[in-house]
Design a protein around this motif. Structure first.
Motif, PDB file in Angstrom:
ATOM      1  N   VAL A   8     -15.656 -11.629  -4.385  1.00 46.98           N
ATOM      2  CA  VAL A   8     -14.617 -10.635  -4.140  1.00 46.98           C
ATOM      3  C   VAL A   8     -14.877  -9.436  -5.040  1.00 46.98           C
ATOM      4  CG1 VAL A   8     -12.986 -11.684  -5.797  1.00 46.98           C
ATOM      5  CG2 VAL A   8     -12.122 -10.226  -3.941  1.00 46.98           C
ATOM      6  N   SER A   9     -14.689  -8.256  -4.496  1.00 43.58           N
ATOM      7  CA  SER A   9     -14.886  -7.031  -5.267  1.00 43.58           C
ATOM      8  C   SER A   9     -13.843  -6.930  -6.383  1.00 43.58           C
ATOM      9  CB  SER A   9     -14.757  -5.809  -4.355  1.00 43.58           C
ATOM     10  OG  SER A   9     -14.723  -4.615  -5.121  1.00 43.58           O
ATOM     11  N   ARG A  43     -21.533 -10.491 -10.238  1.00 43.64           N
ATOM     12  CA  ARG A  43     -22.730  -9.802  -9.756  1.00 43.64           C
ATOM     13  C   ARG A  43     -22.490  -8.310  -9.894  1.00 43.64           C
ATOM     14  NH1 ARG A  43     -22.970 -14.119  -5.175  1.00 43.64           N
ATOM     15  NH2 ARG A  43     -24.442 -15.543  -6.136  1.00 43.64           N
ATOM     16  N   ARG A  44     -23.171  -7.709 -10.828  1.00 37.75           N
ATOM     17  CA  ARG A  44     -22.992  -6.283 -11.134  1.00 37.75           C
ATOM     18  C   ARG A  44     -23.483  -5.405  -9.980  1.00 37.75           C
ATOM     19  NH1 ARG A  44     -19.427  -6.802 -14.844  1.00 37.75           N
ATOM     20  NH2 ARG A  44     -20.071  -8.066 -16.595  1.00 37.75           N
ATOM     21  N   ASP A  62     -20.197   0.276  -2.662  1.00 39.16           N
ATOM     22  CA  ASP A  62     -19.476   1.292  -3.425  1.00 39.16           C
ATOM     23  C   ASP A  62     -19.782   1.200  -4.921  1.00 39.16           C
ATOM     24  OD1 ASP A  62     -18.087  -0.972  -4.256  1.00 39.16           O
ATOM     25  OD2 ASP A  62     -16.176  -0.370  -3.365  1.00 39.16           O
ATOM     26  N   GLY A  63     -20.686   0.282  -5.286  1.00 39.32           N
ATOM     27  CA  GLY A  63     -21.071   0.123  -6.686  1.00 39.32           C
ATOM     28  C   GLY A  63     -20.213  -0.855  -7.464  1.00 39.32           C
TER      29      GLY A  63
END
Length: 163
Positions: free
Chosen positions: A107-108, A129-130, A135-136
């Protein structure tokens, strides 16, 4: 309005699933992409309906003793009414019935509603997870034990998901 029904579905519902995905995510998954995923026997598709209206969807992949929530979405006018919780719970039940002891998802960090849903549903953060999303934003990697000890999940650091 009618009661909510969560039903298993197949590739023939890919268009309806893509329509929901499109109002929830950008970029969205096309009907062709969803149909291709649903052709695999390890993929579980779920549609949420109220009457004839499709109000939500989810795709999970189940392999051996693990499951992954690939995507879940609820149309905007139905959000905040427990639809996502019910779809997620059905996915967990279906995955467990197929032998999955654990469910994973990403999830973002920007998805407040998703993080809240997963926190309420008992998920814990096991990684990050970087720059994972377009959208970065970072992806939080979450896990939930569905039954037993998660089928040999071993000992590992599990951090509760904070809001």
């Amino acid at each position: 309005m009618s009661a909510l029904r969560i039903e298993r579905t197949g590739p023939d519902s890919a268009g309806r699933m893509s329509d929901v995905h499109a109002v929830c995510f950008q970029p969205f998954w096309s009907a062709g992409e969803i149909a291709a995923m649903m052709q695999m026997p390890t993929t579980l598709g779920l549609l949420a309906r109220k009457g004839d209206a499709v109000v939500g969807m989810a795709l999970c992949r189940i392999a051996a003793d693990e499951a992954e929530l690939l995507t879940i979405g609820v149309v905007p006018e139905q959000r905040g009414q427990g639809v996502g919780e019910q779809i997620l719970a059905r996915g967990e039940t279906e995955a467990a019935s197929r032998g999955a002891g654990r469910m994973f998802l990403e999830v973002s960090t920007l998805n407040a509603a998703g993080k809240s849903l997963y926190l309420k549903s008992g998920y814990a953060q096991i990684g990050c997870r970087r720059g994972y999303y377009g959208d970065g934003s970072d992806a939080l990697v979450l896990e939930k034990t569905l039954f037993g000890d998660g089928q040999g999940s071993g000992s590992k650091l599990i951090t509760p998901l904070s809001e």
